[in-house]
Design an enzyme around this catalytic site. Structure first.
Site, PDB file in Angstrom:
ATOM      1  N   ASN A  11     -25.987   3.308  -0.093  1.00  0.00           N
ATOM      2  CA  ASN A  11     -24.635   3.256  -0.641  1.00  0.00           C
ATOM      3  C   ASN A  11     -24.467   4.437  -1.595  1.00  0.00           C
ATOM      4  OD1 ASN A  11     -22.226   2.728  -1.905  1.00  0.00           O
ATOM      5  ND2 ASN A  11     -22.904   0.853  -2.931  1.00  0.00           N
ATOM      6  N   TRP A  12     -23.739   5.424  -1.129  1.00  0.00           N
ATOM      7  CA  TRP A  12     -23.606   6.654  -1.923  1.00  0.00           C
ATOM      8  C   TRP A  12     -22.584   6.542  -3.053  1.00  0.00           C
ATOM      9  CZ3 TRP A  12     -23.696  11.210   2.195  1.00  0.00           C
ATOM     10  CH2 TRP A  12     -25.009  11.304   2.704  1.00  0.00           C
ATOM     11  N   LYS A  13     -21.844   5.461  -3.090  1.00  0.00           N
ATOM     12  CA  LYS A  13     -20.813   5.295  -4.134  1.00  0.00           C
ATOM     13  C   LYS A  13     -19.944   6.566  -4.182  1.00  0.00           C
ATOM     14  CE  LYS A  13     -23.941   2.069  -6.257  1.00  0.00           C
ATOM     15  NZ  LYS A  13     -24.432   1.396  -7.443  1.00  0.00           N
ATOM     16  N   HIS A  98     -18.889  -5.495  -3.272  1.00  0.00           N
ATOM     17  CA  HIS A  98     -19.906  -4.821  -4.078  1.00  0.00           C
ATOM     18  C   HIS A  98     -19.617  -5.071  -5.555  1.00  0.00           C
ATOM     19  CE1 HIS A  98     -22.143  -1.706  -6.147  1.00  0.00           C
ATOM     20  NE2 HIS A  98     -22.978  -1.780  -5.128  1.00  0.00           N
ATOM     21  N   GLU A 100     -19.473  -3.275  -8.082  1.00  0.00           N
ATOM     22  CA  GLU A 100     -18.509  -2.388  -8.757  1.00  0.00           C
ATOM     23  C   GLU A 100     -17.077  -2.698  -8.327  1.00  0.00           C
ATOM     24  OE1 GLU A 100     -20.780   1.005  -7.614  1.00  0.00           O
ATOM     25  OE2 GLU A 100     -22.354   0.128  -8.857  1.00  0.00           O
ATOM     26  N   GLU A 170     -27.453  -8.419  -4.902  1.00  0.00           N
ATOM     27  CA  GLU A 170     -27.595  -7.335  -5.865  1.00  0.00           C
ATOM     28  C   GLU A 170     -27.288  -7.866  -7.259  1.00  0.00           C
ATOM     29  OE1 GLU A 170     -26.908  -3.284  -3.955  1.00  0.00           O
ATOM     30  OE2 GLU A 170     -24.915  -4.147  -4.083  1.00  0.00           O
ATOM     31  N   GLY A 176     -28.370   0.299 -10.987  1.00  0.00           N
ATOM     32  CA  GLY A 176     -28.265   1.555 -11.730  1.00  0.00           C
ATOM     33  C   GLY A 176     -28.919   1.521 -13.099  1.00  0.00           C
ATOM     34  N   SER A 216     -31.702  -0.870  -8.206  1.00  0.00           N
ATOM     35  CA  SER A 216     -32.801   0.006  -8.617  1.00  0.00           C
ATOM     36  C   SER A 216     -33.980   0.000  -7.640  1.00  0.00           C
ATOM     37  CB  SER A 216     -33.259  -0.346 -10.037  1.00  0.00           C
ATOM     38  OG  SER A 216     -32.193  -0.142 -10.954  1.00  0.00           O
ATOM     39  N   GLY A 237     -28.714   2.489  -3.985  1.00  0.00           N
ATOM     40  CA  GLY A 237     -27.727   3.393  -4.565  1.00  0.00           C
ATOM     41  C   GLY A 237     -28.365   4.735  -4.868  1.00  0.00           C
ATOM     42  N   GLY A 238     -28.737   4.936  -6.132  1.00  0.00           N
ATOM     43  CA  GLY A 238     -29.224   6.234  -6.622  1.00  0.00           C
ATOM     44  C   GLY A 238     -30.277   6.891  -5.724  1.00  0.00           C
TER      45      GLY A 238
HETATM   46  P1  13P Z   1     -28.932   1.464  -7.530  1.00  0.00           P
HETATM   47  O1  13P Z   1     -29.953   1.538  -6.403  1.00  0.00           O
HETATM   48  O2  13P Z   1     -28.505   2.818  -8.016  1.00  0.00           O
HETATM   49  O3  13P Z   1     -29.374   0.530  -8.600  1.00  0.00           O
HETATM   50  O4  13P Z   1     -27.596   0.809  -6.892  1.00  0.00           O
HETATM   51  C1  13P Z   1     -27.702  -0.355  -6.162  1.00  0.00           C
HETATM   52  C2  13P Z   1     -26.422  -0.626  -5.481  1.00  0.00           C
HETATM   53  O5  13P Z   1     -25.415  -0.918  -6.107  1.00  0.00           O
HETATM   54  C3  13P Z   1     -26.389  -0.491  -4.016  1.00  0.00           C
HETATM   55  O6  13P Z   1     -25.208  -0.988  -3.489  1.00  0.00           O
END
Ligand code: 13P
Length: 255
Positions: A11-13, A98, A100, A170, A176, A216, A237-238
């Site tokens: 997930n590149w956000k 998600h 966010e 999640e 994050g 994470s 994510g990251g």
């Molecule tokens: P991180 O891996 O950056 O914690 O993000 C997780 C996430 O929200 C994946 O959708």
């Protein structure tokens, strides 16, 4: 489609526009050869989806999806994208709910349910994201929160459609933050979710559904997470923004 082989989502956000996407895909393809024993799906920004697909044109194993859609198929919704448009652009999976979207943009459980239903109605696979906030965990409310999010998120689907979803657990406090749930704690929630799916689908159907963990996830913790019995993969994510790191994650659990 048998979804339940190790499932890895990136997930590149709001990262990687088209140029950075092209560079990423080239580097990732060099690090990650095609494999049939796992599913890898990228969720680039919508504006980068076409570039992703063009750069990965020879790699049918690298699937794509969007991070969010509106529940209507078309209309006066400035800034929004529908599931029908996502399908037309080559997406096969779409995230719904998600953390966010829920906590920054205010998506309610019913908004999420409408999105899940719209995604399934287009023949795409919804990835329903659920997870508790830190204060909910501290108050002992994990079960109540996750149960509500799963049940309401799937509430607008027909039983036949529930068989073709993915659930991502999640925990909000792990996203994050560099703080990961222990494999044991995450697996306990995954077992709870599996139990809810068994109620809806019976044992056989529920066992086919991937329940993936996010928060994470890194090259250094994926192996332990994936070894837990009810953790079927990860939503990253990251670490999914770095080709070598995400390739390492996607190669976890090789036999
Ligand atoms: P991180 O891996 O950056 O914690 O993000 C997780 C996430 O929200 C994946 O959708």
């Amino acid at each position: 489609m048998t979804l339940r082989k190790p499932f890895f989502g990136g997930n590149w956000k709001m990262h990687h526009g088209p140029s950075a996407t092209r560079t990423f895909v080239r580097e990732f393809m060099a690090e990650y050869p095609p494999r049939e024993d796992r599913t890898v799906v990228f969720f680039p920004a919508a504006i980068s989806l076409a570039e992703f697909r063009a750069t990965a044109a020879g790699r049918a194993d690298l699937l794509t999806g969007l991070q969010d859609v509106h529940w209507e198929s078309a209309g006066a919704f400035t800034g929004s994208i529908s599931a029908a448009m996502a399908r037309d652009a080559g997406a096969s999976f779409i995230l719904a709910g998600h953390s966010e979207r829920r906590h920054v943009f205010g998506d309610s459980d019913d908004d999420v349910a409408r999105k899940v239903a719209a995604i399934a109605a287009e023949g795409l696979v919804p990835i329903l994201c659920v997870g508790e906030k830190l204060e909910q965990r501290d108050a002992g409310d994990v079960e109540t929160v996750v149960e509500r999010q799963v049940q309401e998120g799937l509430s607008r689907l027909e039983p036949g459609q529930i068989a073709d979803v993915v659930i991502a657990y999640e925990p909000v406090w792990a996203i994050g933050t560099g703080r990961t749930a222990s494999a044991e704690d995450a697996d306990e929630v995954h077992r709870l979710i599996r139990g809810l799916l068994i109620e809806a689908l019976g044992e056989g159907g529920a066992r086919r559904i991937p329940i993936i963990y996010g928060g994470s996830v890194k090259p250094g913790n994926i192996d332990e997470l994936l070894a837990a019995p009810d953790i079927d993969g990860a939503l990253v994510g990251g670490a999914s923004l770095v080709p070598a790191d995400f390739a390492r994650i996607c190669l976890s659990g090789q036999r």
